[in-house]
Design an enzyme around this catalytic site. Structure first.
Site, PDB file in Angstrom:
ATOM      1  N   TRP A 154       0.825  -1.218   0.000  1.00  0.00           N
ATOM      2  CA  TRP A 154       0.000   0.000   0.000  1.00  0.00           C
ATOM      3  C   TRP A 154       0.851   1.257   0.000  1.00  0.00           C
ATOM      4  O   TRP A 154       0.525   2.231  -0.694  1.00  0.00           O
ATOM      5  CB  TRP A 154      -0.991  -0.010   1.169  1.00  0.00           C
ATOM      6  CG  TRP A 154      -2.106  -0.986   0.917  1.00  0.00           C
ATOM      7  CD1 TRP A 154      -2.362  -2.134   1.591  1.00  0.00           C
ATOM      8  CD2 TRP A 154      -3.100  -0.917  -0.121  1.00  0.00           C
ATOM      9  NE1 TRP A 154      -3.446  -2.784   1.056  1.00  0.00           N
ATOM     10  CE2 TRP A 154      -3.920  -2.066   0.009  1.00  0.00           C
ATOM     11  CE3 TRP A 154      -3.375  -0.015  -1.143  1.00  0.00           C
ATOM     12  CZ2 TRP A 154      -4.993  -2.316  -0.845  1.00  0.00           C
ATOM     13  CZ3 TRP A 154      -4.452  -0.273  -1.998  1.00  0.00           C
ATOM     14  CH2 TRP A 154      -5.244  -1.402  -1.846  1.00  0.00           C
ATOM     15  N   ASP A 207      -1.011   6.500   6.878  1.00  0.00           N
ATOM     16  CA  ASP A 207      -2.161   5.693   6.450  1.00  0.00           C
ATOM     17  C   ASP A 207      -2.449   4.686   7.565  1.00  0.00           C
ATOM     18  O   ASP A 207      -1.656   3.787   7.814  1.00  0.00           O
ATOM     19  CB  ASP A 207      -1.804   4.990   5.134  1.00  0.00           C
ATOM     20  CG  ASP A 207      -2.915   4.073   4.631  1.00  0.00           C
ATOM     21  OD1 ASP A 207      -3.923   3.905   5.341  1.00  0.00           O
ATOM     22  OD2 ASP A 207      -2.763   3.513   3.527  1.00  0.00           O
ATOM     23  N   LYS A 220     -12.350  -1.659   7.796  1.00  0.00           N
ATOM     24  CA  LYS A 220     -11.589  -2.725   8.460  1.00  0.00           C
ATOM     25  C   LYS A 220     -12.080  -2.868   9.904  1.00  0.00           C
ATOM     26  O   LYS A 220     -12.693  -3.847  10.256  1.00  0.00           O
ATOM     27  CB  LYS A 220     -10.096  -2.418   8.476  1.00  0.00           C
ATOM     28  CG  LYS A 220      -9.550  -1.820   7.202  1.00  0.00           C
ATOM     29  CD  LYS A 220      -9.407  -2.830   6.098  1.00  0.00           C
ATOM     30  CE  LYS A 220      -8.667  -2.210   4.928  1.00  0.00           C
ATOM     31  NZ  LYS A 220      -8.647  -3.048   3.765  1.00  0.00           N
TER      32      LYS A 220
HETATM   33  C1  PLP Z   1      -3.401   0.165   4.313  1.00  0.00           C
HETATM   34  C2  PLP Z   1      -4.343   0.447   3.188  1.00  0.00           C
HETATM   35  N1  PLP Z   1      -4.247   1.630   2.556  1.00  0.00           N
HETATM   36  C3  PLP Z   1      -5.060   1.936   1.534  1.00  0.00           C
HETATM   37  C4  PLP Z   1      -6.006   1.053   1.081  1.00  0.00           C
HETATM   38  C5  PLP Z   1      -6.895   1.420  -0.062  1.00  0.00           C
HETATM   39  O1  PLP Z   1      -8.130   1.706   0.451  1.00  0.00           O
HETATM   40  P1  PLP Z   1      -9.459   1.796  -0.411  1.00  0.00           P
HETATM   41  O2  PLP Z   1      -9.726   0.458  -0.976  1.00  0.00           O
HETATM   42  O3  PLP Z   1     -10.442   2.266   0.602  1.00  0.00           O
HETATM   43  O4  PLP Z   1      -9.221   2.819  -1.477  1.00  0.00           O
HETATM   44  C6  PLP Z   1      -6.166  -0.182   1.733  1.00  0.00           C
HETATM   45  C7  PLP Z   1      -7.199  -1.145   1.292  1.00  0.00           C
HETATM   46  O5  PLP Z   1      -7.284  -2.259   1.713  1.00  0.00           O
HETATM   47  C8  PLP Z   1      -5.299  -0.483   2.795  1.00  0.00           C
HETATM   48  O6  PLP Z   1      -5.404  -1.653   3.434  1.00  0.00           O
END
Ligand code: PLP
Length: 404
Positions: free
Chosen positions: A113, A202, A227
Site C-alpha cells: 500500500w 495511512d 476494516k
Molecule cells: C493500508 C491500506 N491503505 C489503503 C487502502 C486502499 O483503500 P481503499 O480500498 O479504501 O481505497 C487499503 C485497502 O485495503 C489499505 O489496506
C-alpha cells in the site's frame, strides 16, 4: 440464519449486535420515522449523530484541539491523491518560489500500500518523490515486504512537503511497533526537528485498534472505515489545522488545482457536509464506536487484539516447529491485524478444512498468496481460539500422517 467466522481483510467482520441495531435504524433512525439511508444529511438528528461520532473518535484517540476530524468518501486510494494535493498546496503557500523539483515528497515504503501511494505521488507530479527507505532489500529474500527496516537506513529530506508512511500494511502483514523505543517503531526521532512537520500516516487497517502513536505530531492521519469500524464508503481524516489551506490561493501561485471534494479546508469549513457524506456508513461506524466506548474504548481493544495475535502467532510457531507453517514476516515487524503465513505442503487442504468449519476468507492477497487471517476489532477472542484450535488439529493430523 447462520453466520460464518469472517477473517477477511476488508470489508470485514462487524459486531453482530451493531448489525441488528443498524437494521432497525434502516427502518427508523432515532425515532424520526425515516430510515437512516433516507434522511437528509443536514437534518437536526443526523447532525447530532455526526457530532457524536466525531467526539467518540476524539475522546478515544485523545485527538488534541490542534486537529480536526473530517468525514468523506473516496477511500484510502482517494487519500493517496488528496494528501499530495493538499500538502503540495500548503508547501506552495509556505515557499511560493521553489521550483517543483525542489518540492520533495518523502515516502517510506514498507509494503504494497505504501508502494501504491508512492506511485500515485509520482503520477500526480508537482514535486519530486524521495524514497526515504524501501524495506525490500532488508527482507529475507531481498525482494519481499517482510520487515520494518532498521532506523539507520532512513534518509529523510530537510524540508519536505510531505512525509508518508503506512502504519499497517494489510497485504504484507507488516506493522510499525507502537513502542517508540523499539527498533521496529517509526523513527520519529530522525525527522527534521524544525516547524510543524507534514507527517502523514495511512492507518486504514489499524485505525481504532489501538491508540495512535504520537498522534499530535502528525499533519494527516487517514483511514477507510471498512476494516475496524464500519462498512466501505466512509473515509476518516484527522488533519492538523495548519493543513487546512486555501488551495485556490495556492493554485494561483502555480500549485496543482485541488478537486473541491478533496480540499481539506472545504471539508472542514463545511463540517464534512459540504457535499453529501456517506450517511449509512457513518451511522454504522457510529454504532460500532459507541459499542467500543461501552466496552472500554481503544485501550480495551488494544489488549484484546494483542491477546488474539499472540495466540495466532504462537500457533504458527508451533506449526513451524513441525515444518508445516512458515511465518512470512520477520519477528518484531508482525502485524496484530493481518497475520500472514505459508502452509508448507497442502495449502488448499488447509483452506478447505477451515471453510468446512465455517471459517472464511483466509486466503492471502492475490498478489502474494499464502494465508492471511485478519483479526480486526470485531473478530472475537473465541473466534480466534477456533482457528487456533483448527491449526493445532491440522498440524497434529498432518504430522501423524507424515509419521505413518
Ligand atoms: C493500508 C491500506 N491503505 C489503503 C487502502 C486502499 O483503500 P481503499 O480500498 O479504501 O481505497 C487499503 C485497502 O485495503 C489499505 O489496506
Amino acid at each position: 440464519m447462520s453466520r460464518v467466522i469472517n477473517f477477511g481483510a476488508g470489508p470485514s467482520a462487524l459486531p453482530e449486535s451493531v448489525l441488528q441495531e443498524a437494521a432497525l435504524g434502516l427502518l427508523d433512525f432515532d425515532g424520526t420515522g425515516i430510515g437512516i439511508a433516507e434522511i437528509s444529511h443536514r437534518s437536526k438528528q443526523f447532525t447530532a449523530f455526526l457530532n457524536d461520532v466525531e467526539s467518540l473518535i476524539c475522546t478515544q484517540l485523545e485527538v488534541p484541539p490542534t486537529h480536526s476530524i473530517l468525514f468523506t468518501q473516496g477511500g484510502g486510494t482517494g487519500q493517496f491523491s488528496a494528501i499530495v494535493l493538499n500538502l503540495l498546496a500548503r508547501h506552495r503557500l509556505l515557499h511560493p518560489d521553489l521550483a517543483n523539483e525542489d518540492r520533495v515528497l518523502d515516502y517510506v515504503i514498507t509494503g504494497s500500500w505504501s508502494k501504491k501511494a508512492t506511485e500515485e505521488a509520482r503520477r500526480l507530479g508537482g514535486g519530486r518523490v524521495n524514497v526515504v527507505v524501501d524495506a525490500r532489500p532488508y527482507s529475507k529474500d531481498a525482494k519481499s515486504f517482510d520487515n520494518i527496516p532498521p532506523h539507520n537506513t532512513y534518509t529523510f529530506s530537510p524540508d519536505p512537503a510531505l512525509i508518508y508512511y503506512c502504519e499497517n500494511e494489510t497485504v504484507d502483514g507488516v506493522q510499525f511497533s507502537s513502542d517508540v523505543s523499539s527498533p521496529n517503531s517509526f523513527p520519529f526521532h530522525l525527522l527534521p526537528q524544525e516547524g510543524l512537520l507534514p507527517l502523514v500516516a495511512d492507518y486504514s487497517s489499524s485505525f481504532m485498534s489501538r491508540p495512535i502513536t504520537r498522534l499530535a505530531d502528525h499533519a494527516v492521519i487517514y483511514a477507510g472505515a471498512q476494516k475496524n469500524i464500519g462498512p466501505a464508503g466512509l473515509t476518516i481524516i484527522i488533519v492538523r489545522n495548519d493543513c487546512l489551506v486555501d488551495v485556490d490561493a495556492a493554485a494561483k501561485l502555480g500549485a496543482i488545482p485541488v478537486p473541491i471534494s478533496m480540499s481539506y479546508k472545504t471539508l472542514a469549513d463545511g463540517n464534512s457536509v459540504y457535499n453529501t457524506p456517506p450517511v449509512l456508513p457513518i451511522y454504522i461506524s457510529g454504532l460500532v464506536l459507541r459499542r467500543m466506548k461501552e466496552l472500554g474504548g481503544v485501550q480495551y481493544f488494544e489488549q484484546l487484539n494483542k491477546r488474539k495475535a499472540d495466540k495466532l502467532y504462537a500457533a504458527i510457531q508451533a506449526g513451524e516447529d513441525k515444518g508445516l507453517f512458515k511465518a512470512k514476516v520477520q519477528e518484531g515487524s508482525r502485524s496484530l491485524m493481518n497475520v500472514v503465513f505459508d502452509v508448507i505442503g497442502d495449502e488448499a487442504k488447509f483452506v478447505a478444512g477451515a471453510e468446512e468449519k465455517g471459517m472464511k476468507a483466509i486466503k492471502g492477497h492475490r498478489s502474494v498468496g499464502g494465508i492471511r487471517i485478519s483479526l480486526y476489532n470485531a473478530v472475537t477472542e473465541e473466534q480466534t481460539d477456533a482457528i487456533v484450535e483448527y491449526m493445532k488439529q491440522f498440524v497434529s493430523d498432518t504430522d501423524t500422517q507424515g509419521q505413518a
